[in-house]
Motif scaffolding. Structure first.
Motif, short mmCIF file in Angstrom:
data_model
loop_
_atom_site.label_atom_id
_atom_site.label_comp_id
_atom_site.label_asym_id
_atom_site.label_seq_id
_atom_site.Cartn_x
_atom_site.Cartn_y
_atom_site.Cartn_z
N ASN A 110 0.83 -1.20 0.00
CA ASN A 110 0.00 0.00 0.00
C ASN A 110 0.86 1.26 0.00
O ASN A 110 0.60 2.21 -0.73
N SER A 144 -9.88 -10.70 -1.47
CA SER A 144 -10.57 -9.52 -0.95
C SER A 144 -9.73 -8.80 0.10
O SER A 144 -9.61 -7.57 0.09
N LYS A 145 -9.13 -9.57 0.99
CA LYS A 145 -8.30 -8.99 2.04
C LYS A 145 -7.08 -8.28 1.44
O LYS A 145 -6.71 -7.18 1.88
N GLU A 148 -8.36 -4.99 -0.18
CA GLU A 148 -8.79 -4.03 0.83
C GLU A 148 -7.59 -3.36 1.50
O GLU A 148 -7.55 -2.14 1.67
N GLU A 149 -6.60 -4.16 1.88
CA GLU A 149 -5.44 -3.60 2.59
C GLU A 149 -4.56 -2.76 1.69
O GLU A 149 -4.00 -1.75 2.13
N PHE A 152 -7.80 0.04 -0.73
CA PHE A 152 -9.02 0.74 -0.30
C PHE A 152 -8.74 2.06 0.40
O PHE A 152 -9.68 2.83 0.64
N SER A 153 -7.49 2.36 0.72
CA SER A 153 -7.18 3.67 1.28
C SER A 153 -7.00 4.73 0.20
O SER A 153 -6.86 5.92 0.50
N MET A 193 -15.97 -5.59 -5.97
CA MET A 193 -15.34 -4.93 -4.83
C MET A 193 -15.04 -3.46 -5.15
O MET A 193 -15.28 -2.57 -4.32
N GLN A 197 -16.72 -0.09 -3.35
CA GLN A 197 -15.87 0.87 -2.65
C GLN A 197 -15.79 2.22 -3.36
O GLN A 197 -15.77 3.27 -2.71
#
Length: 250
Positions: A110, A144-145, A148-149, A152-153, A193, A197
């Motif tokens: 990320n 998905s995890k 997201e990590e 998604f930020s 997803m 989001q």
């Protein structure tokens, strides 16, 4: 061109002489492509392959990795600003080999994604599950995890610049390929997803690639799936004879 792309990840293969000849050979044989074509080359070849693609519309260069700090005592590493100053278009982040051999997790990835975007470089973010996860039926949960990590930020404007590559680890370099329906199912899950989001407009335009033993014999069928926008290709990207038919399949 819309959202389609075929990217080659050369990994730690080809000398600078071989790499230049490979890029020139692909471009000569494929001509002006109907999709974006990206060469993911070893760091020592970034500048020379960039020089080759700069004169040929539709072709781009990707670094295979990037450090998460701006500068400092990190011998052997390259920063986002270095890649940007060299005119590099994309950077591959989160590849399963980086996760496995260099212990990179999605928190670190990320940070790298955000650094790349801030420098004007488009990330090709890789995600995917191992065989035991697939066999246990937990593949959607794991992917998905990861997403997201790692993603998604990001803001809505930032996610528009990200390419997502789904690479089931059990299919990378093994000769085993996910079936077209398996690829479609995961790509559709990823697109849902992004929709949930970031909204339907962004989801409809995000590029999602499939990676894992893509070759001329299966590229057209896999790329024919509605949510598969192209491929991140490993071994088959190392020869003109294999890579060009894959480009033309998209």
């Amino acid at each position: 061109m819309s959202r389609t792309m075929v990217a080659g990840n050369w990994k730690m293969n080809t000398t600078p002489t071989e790499g230049k000849a490979l890029a020139e050979g692909v471009i000569a044989a494929a001509g002006t492509p109907s999709t974006k074509v990206v060469f993911g080359v070893p760091a020592i070849q970034l500048m020379q392959v960039k020089a080759v693609t700069a004169a040929n519309p539709g072709y781009f260069v990707a670094a295979q990795n990037m450090h998460h700090e701006d500068k400092g005592a990190y011998t052997g590493e390259l920063s986002a600003s270095m890649l940007a100053d060299a005119g590099i278009d994309y950077v591959i982040l989160g590849h399963s080999e980086r996760r496995e051999y260099f212990n990179e997790d999605d928190s670190l990835i990320n940070t790298k994604v955000l650094k790349a975007l801030a420098a004007g470089i488009k990330p090709i973010y890789c995600c995917g599950e191992k065989l035991n996860v697939r066999e246990a039926g937990n593949h959607e949960m794991v992917v998905s995890k990861q997403i997201e990590e790692a993603l998604f930020s990001l803001s809505r404007d930032q996610i528009k610049e990200v390419v997502i590559a789904y690479e089931p680890v059990w299919a990378i370099g093994t000769g085993v390929t996910a079936s077209p329906q398996q690829a479609q199912d995961m790509h559709a899950h990823i697109r849902r997803m992004i929709d949930n989001q970031f909204g339907s407009e962004i989801a409809a335009n995000v590029t999602i690639l499939y990676g894992g033993s893509v070759k001329p014999a299966n590229a057209e069928e896999i790329f024919g799936m509605p949510d598969v926008d192209g491929g991140l290709v490993g071994g088959a990207s190392l020869s003109v004879e294999n890579f060009v038919p894959i480009i033309k399949a998209r």
